[in-house]
Design a protein around this motif. Structure first.
Motif, PDB file in Angstrom:
ATOM      1  N   ASN B 100     -19.195  30.022 -27.404  1.00  0.00           N
ATOM      2  CA  ASN B 100     -20.641  29.826 -27.599  1.00  0.00           C
ATOM      3  C   ASN B 100     -20.934  29.337 -29.027  1.00  0.00           C
ATOM      4  N   PRO B 101     -22.185  28.946 -29.308  1.00  0.00           N
ATOM      5  CA  PRO B 101     -22.480  28.345 -30.623  1.00  0.00           C
ATOM      6  C   PRO B 101     -22.180  29.277 -31.806  1.00  0.00           C
ATOM      7  N   LYS B 102     -22.144  30.586 -31.562  1.00  0.00           N
ATOM      8  CA  LYS B 102     -21.812  31.524 -32.649  1.00  0.00           C
ATOM      9  C   LYS B 102     -20.306  31.645 -32.864  1.00  0.00           C
ATOM     10  N   GLY B 103     -19.526  30.907 -32.060  1.00  0.00           N
ATOM     11  CA  GLY B 103     -18.068  30.936 -32.222  1.00  0.00           C
ATOM     12  C   GLY B 103     -17.411  32.028 -31.401  1.00  0.00           C
ATOM     13  N   LYS B 104     -18.173  32.713 -30.576  1.00  0.00           N
ATOM     14  CA  LYS B 104     -17.628  33.807 -29.755  1.00  0.00           C
ATOM     15  C   LYS B 104     -17.037  33.253 -28.452  1.00  0.00           C
ATOM     16  N   ILE B 105     -15.853  33.730 -28.105  1.00  0.00           N
ATOM     17  CA  ILE B 105     -15.250  33.344 -26.821  1.00  0.00           C
ATOM     18  C   ILE B 105     -15.924  34.144 -25.713  1.00  0.00           C
ATOM     19  N   ILE B 106     -16.607  33.439 -24.807  1.00  0.00           N
ATOM     20  CA  ILE B 106     -17.357  34.147 -23.765  1.00  0.00           C
ATOM     21  C   ILE B 106     -16.658  34.092 -22.409  1.00  0.00           C
TER      22      ILE B 106
END
Lengths: 252, 252
Positions: B100-106
């Motif tokens: 996601n845009p925050k760099g979190k792997i979703i």
């Protein structure tokens, strides 16, 4: 006040999963891309999904006319351009062109949209709602309202579908692209192998929801080029959900 | 020689037409985006569709395991990353993450692919074919082959589908995303309203084509969290086309 863009353009790449056996984009997918571009433009103009949602309204597609001169293929980068084409009492008109990397327009579309009240699903007068964006329209408006399809269908063929979870969108009704898919899925495979859709027009008349049984009626309308009339009904109450007309061209 | 990239990343925006009533992306669409990114990486490595086509081969998905920790919503910009995870005798393994845009792997996925001969549809040994890209694999390989699903299904429920024109891809068989769609469409709408798919795994066993009648068998597999086994058959000859397992989580 921030400048309002009269037109909007987005670039897309056609995915493998959205082309048919002939390596031509599914019409329903292309229309999906056009609509997405329309949403982006509407959001920019502050008349998008959430803007209308705040007033308890939502956009719904009423009429659509698409002309396909050339089909983009898997991996093709295409640009989709959209602009407001007019504003009637109940209709907001929006036009589209699809442009290939050489700058050639390969497809055009005209669409007419209604604003419905979220609660009673009744259409609202659009001009008072969108006063702010009226200056974006050229006068005299280049309004080319997609035609109303008057002909009723004397079905030669009936194809049945059932509304599935994957057909339903955020408005809790069948997504408009799905009716296009059902209609095109009603043709024999041979038709898709030998011909391509040149023009496709559709009028939406009523909503349908999960579990509804859908019947697509088809009647030949012209021979050369082959053309067909379609009418889509809900089996349960016999309600006509949409009416469409498709003209085909043989593949060279 | 041009540098070969070990991994590949593409950015996508989730369209309106590909989210469900909860504003969560359809799993089949997310897998479509992952596959498109895989194609782009494969093309970069010169083992893509046309590279294999020149040798009269084509890629086919054999096994897939997807885990969903968070669902992207309409308009979300997501990055899809893919890399080679190993090369067995018959399987090429490819992993994915969705960021996601925050760099979190979703979301993450593991996939196993076969190379089939275009003519006889038989699997080929992959290592000799892809010697050139073997140096891209870390040794010891981080090979995490998606599991084989051994359990056969004792159906409590059967749902029927018919293969349509829009289900068929350039290989003239049903696109693998469609089986995922059929399986998820087999659940009651209530299930989709109250829960989301946490893990989904599928093994592909045989191809199907236009007009085939498809039967999706379902059996409960676990209660908390709810999990189900699926088996997809062709009605005509009783051939098992794929087997799947889905685990769900209730929405908070």
């Amino acid at each position: 006040m921030k400048e309002m863009k009269k037109s909007w353009e987005d670039e897309y790449s056609v995915p493998f999963g959205e082309v048919d056996t002939k390596n031509e984009v599914f019409l329903s997918h292309l229309w999906n891309l056009m609509q997405e571009t329309a949403w982006n433009h509407a959001t920019h103009l502050k008349v998008g999904y959430s803007d209308l949602g705040e007033q308890k309204y939502f956009w719904v597609l009423s009429r659509l006319f698409i002309q396909m001169d050339e089909y983009p293929r898997w991996g093709d980068k295409i640009r989709v351009k959209t602009w407001l084409a007019g504003m009637g009492r109940l209709f907001a008109l929006r036009n589209f062109s699809v442009i290939n990397p050489k700058g050639k327009i390969i497809s055009t579309a005209r669409s007419a949209w209604l604003v419905l009240d979220l609660k009673n699903r009744r259409p609202q007068r659009v001009e008072p709602l969108f006063k702010r964006i009226l200056p974006l329209l050229d006068r005299p408006a280049e309004a080319e309202e997609p035609e109303k399809i008057h002909d009723s269908v004397h079905p030669r063929e009936e194809n049945l579908f059932k509304v599935r979870y994957s057909d339903i969108d955020m408005h809790h009704h069948v997504n408009n692209t799905k009716y296009i898919e059902w209609i095109l899925d009603s043709y024999p495979f041979e038709m898709h192998r030998k011909c391509y859709i040149h023009t496709f027009e559709i009028n939406f008349l009523a909503e349908s929801s999960h579990g509804d049984e859908i019947s697509v009626h088809t009647e030949p309308f012209g021979d050369s080029p082959p053309a067909f009339l379609h009418s889509v009904f809900r089996k349960g109450d016999g309600r006509e959900l949409c009416r469409a007309r498709a003209s085909w061209k043989p593949i060279d």
